[in-house]
Design an enzyme around this catalytic site. Structure first.
Site, mmCIF file in Angstrom:
data_model
loop_
_atom_site.group_PDB
_atom_site.id
_atom_site.type_symbol
_atom_site.label_atom_id
_atom_site.label_comp_id
_atom_site.label_asym_id
_atom_site.label_seq_id
_atom_site.Cartn_x
_atom_site.Cartn_y
_atom_site.Cartn_z
ATOM 1 N N LYS A 1 12.371 -17.783 11.246
ATOM 2 C CA LYS A 1 13.502 -16.881 11.007
ATOM 3 C C LYS A 1 14.753 -17.671 10.625
ATOM 4 O O LYS A 1 15.540 -17.242 9.771
ATOM 5 C CB LYS A 1 13.767 -16.033 12.253
ATOM 6 C CG LYS A 1 12.639 -15.085 12.634
ATOM 7 C CD LYS A 1 12.380 -14.049 11.561
ATOM 8 C CE LYS A 1 11.354 -13.015 12.022
ATOM 9 N NZ LYS A 1 11.066 -12.008 10.988
ATOM 10 N N ARG B 1 0.849 -1.189 0.000
ATOM 11 C CA ARG B 1 0.000 0.000 0.000
ATOM 12 C C ARG B 1 0.887 1.241 0.000
ATOM 13 O O ARG B 1 2.071 1.174 0.322
ATOM 14 C CB ARG B 1 -0.916 0.018 1.237
ATOM 15 C CG ARG B 1 -0.173 0.182 2.551
ATOM 16 C CD ARG B 1 -1.120 0.041 3.737
ATOM 17 N NE ARG B 1 -0.492 0.424 4.992
ATOM 18 C CZ ARG B 1 0.305 -0.345 5.707
ATOM 19 N NH1 ARG B 1 0.611 -1.557 5.268
ATOM 20 N NH2 ARG B 1 0.815 0.076 6.851
ATOM 21 N N TYR C 1 8.271 -18.986 15.621
ATOM 22 C CA TYR C 1 8.966 -17.744 15.305
ATOM 23 C C TYR C 1 10.448 -18.000 15.050
ATOM 24 O O TYR C 1 11.012 -17.569 14.036
ATOM 25 C CB TYR C 1 8.791 -16.747 16.451
ATOM 26 C CG TYR C 1 9.481 -15.422 16.226
ATOM 27 C CD1 TYR C 1 8.873 -14.423 15.480
ATOM 28 C CD2 TYR C 1 10.747 -15.170 16.762
ATOM 29 C CE1 TYR C 1 9.502 -13.203 15.269
ATOM 30 C CE2 TYR C 1 11.383 -13.957 16.556
ATOM 31 C CZ TYR C 1 10.755 -12.977 15.811
ATOM 32 O OH TYR C 1 11.381 -11.784 15.591
ATOM 33 N N ARG D 1 1.633 -3.962 20.606
ATOM 34 C CA ARG D 1 1.614 -5.416 20.717
ATOM 35 C C ARG D 1 1.571 -5.753 22.207
ATOM 36 O O ARG D 1 2.540 -5.519 22.937
ATOM 37 C CB ARG D 1 2.859 -6.018 20.058
ATOM 38 C CG ARG D 1 2.912 -5.750 18.556
ATOM 39 C CD ARG D 1 4.183 -6.297 17.944
ATOM 40 N NE ARG D 1 4.223 -6.091 16.502
ATOM 41 C CZ ARG D 1 5.242 -6.462 15.718
ATOM 42 N NH1 ARG D 1 6.301 -7.038 16.252
ATOM 43 N NH2 ARG D 1 5.184 -6.249 14.417
ATOM 44 N N LEU E 1 10.802 -6.889 6.304
ATOM 45 C CA LEU E 1 9.424 -7.377 6.269
ATOM 46 C C LEU E 1 9.137 -8.288 7.456
ATOM 47 O O LEU E 1 9.970 -9.104 7.842
ATOM 48 C CB LEU E 1 9.210 -8.155 4.969
ATOM 49 C CG LEU E 1 7.779 -8.412 4.499
ATOM 50 C CD1 LEU E 1 7.079 -7.095 4.204
ATOM 51 C CD2 LEU E 1 7.806 -9.291 3.256
#
Length: 244
Positions: free
Chosen positions: A150, A51, A146, A181, A95
Site C-alpha cells: 500500500k 466481469r 500488506y 474473511r 481495487l
C-alpha cells in the site's frame, strides 16, 4: 447531506464531467457507487471490471456497466483497454484483494501493479483527479507485505503528477461482506470493545469511505495532494451527512 455540500455538488454537476471506477465490486467500491448515484455529480460514470456485475438497486442511467464494444477488461493486458478510461476527468480506485485469496504474488499484482497501471493509463488519457483507497498503515519501507504494498502505491501515485490526487487511508473496514474473511472476522471480534470506546481510531464503515470520496471530489483543493486518515474520513462523513 449538508447544505454546504449540496451547493458544491450543484456547482460541480454543472461542469458535466465523466468518471470511472475500478474495483466497483468491492465493499468500498459498492458504497462509492451508492454515494455517486445518490448525489449525481457526474454526467456519466463508467464501471470498469474483469466481469459484469449487476448492481442492486440500479444506480441510474449515468452509470455504464460496459465500455466501448461491451467488453470487460483483462487487467493483465490493460494497455489494450485504454478506451475504457478515455473521456474521464476523474478516476476512482477501490481495487484490492487479500494474500489469503490471491497468494503473495497475486496480492502484489492486484493491489499494486493493477492500480498503478490503471493510473498511468488514466493519466495518459486525460484523467485530472485520481482518488484511491489504500490503508491507514501504508508504508513503503515496511517489512510487512500488506503495509509495504500500500505504501508503494501511494509513493508511486505521488510521482505521477495528477492535477489532484486524493488518498484515503482507512483502518479496519466495517461492512457486511459478500464473502467472509476469517482472520478479519476474528480480529473484529476482539476489537469490538475498542471500536465501541474509540469509534474513529481503528475502524470505519465502508459507507463513510464512499461518501468521503464524493465530498472530496466536489471540494476545491488547495494544492494537488489530499490525504485522509481514518479519523478524517469519519469527520468528513459526519460533517456532510447533517441534514439541512
Amino acid at each position: 447531506m449538508s447544505e454546504e455540500f449540496q451547493d458544491k455538488a450543484k456547482q460541480y454537476r454543472e461542469m458535466g464531467k465523466t468518471a470511472f471506477i475500478i474495483g466497483y465490486t468491492g465493499e468500498c467500491g459498492k458504497e462509492l457507487v451508492k454515494a455517486l448515484s445518490k448525489n449525481r455529480i457526474f454526467n456519466k460514470v463508467v464501471l470498469i471490471g474483469r466481469r459484469k456485475v449487476d448492481l442492486t438497486p440500479d444506480p441510474g442511467p449515468e452509470f455504464v456497466r460496459d465500455f466501448v464494444y461491451r467488453k470487460v477488461i483483462d487487467y493483465d493486458k490493460l494497455e489494450e483497454y485504454t478506451e475504457a478510461f478515455q473521456g474521464a476527468q476523474v478516476g476512482y480506485c477501490c481495487l484490492g484483494t487479500t494474500r489469503g485469496k490471491a497468494g503473495k504474488e497475486g496480492f502484489i499484482k492486484v493491489d499494486r501493479d493493477y492500480v498503478l497501471k490503471s493510473a498511468e493509463i488514466a493519466k495518459s488519457t486525460g484523467c485530472q483527479h485520481f482518488s484511491v483507497v489504500t490503508a491507514s498503515s501504508a508504508n513503503k519501507d515496511s517489512m510487512f507485505l500488506y503495509v509495504k504494498t500500500k505504501g508503494e502505491v501511494e509513493h508511486s501515485l505521488k510521482q505521477m503528477a495528477f492535477d489532484k490526487l486524493s488518498i484515503f487511508k482507512p483502518a479496519m473496514l466495517l461492512c457486511e461482506r459478500s464473502e467472509r474473511r476469517i482472520m478479519e472476522k476474528v480480529a473484529l471480534t476482539f476489537m469490538k470493545p475498542w471500536i465501541c470506546m474509540f469509534p474513529t481510531a481503528g475502524s470505519v464503515p465502508t459507507s463513510y469511505v464512499g461518501t468521503a470520496m464524493v465530498v472530496d471530489t466536489v471540494t476545491p483543493s488547495e494544492g494537488n495532494l489530499r490525504i485522509y486518515n481514518n479519523e478524517q474520513i469519519h469527520s468528513v462523513f459526519k460533517q456532510n451527512e447533517q441534514k439541512k
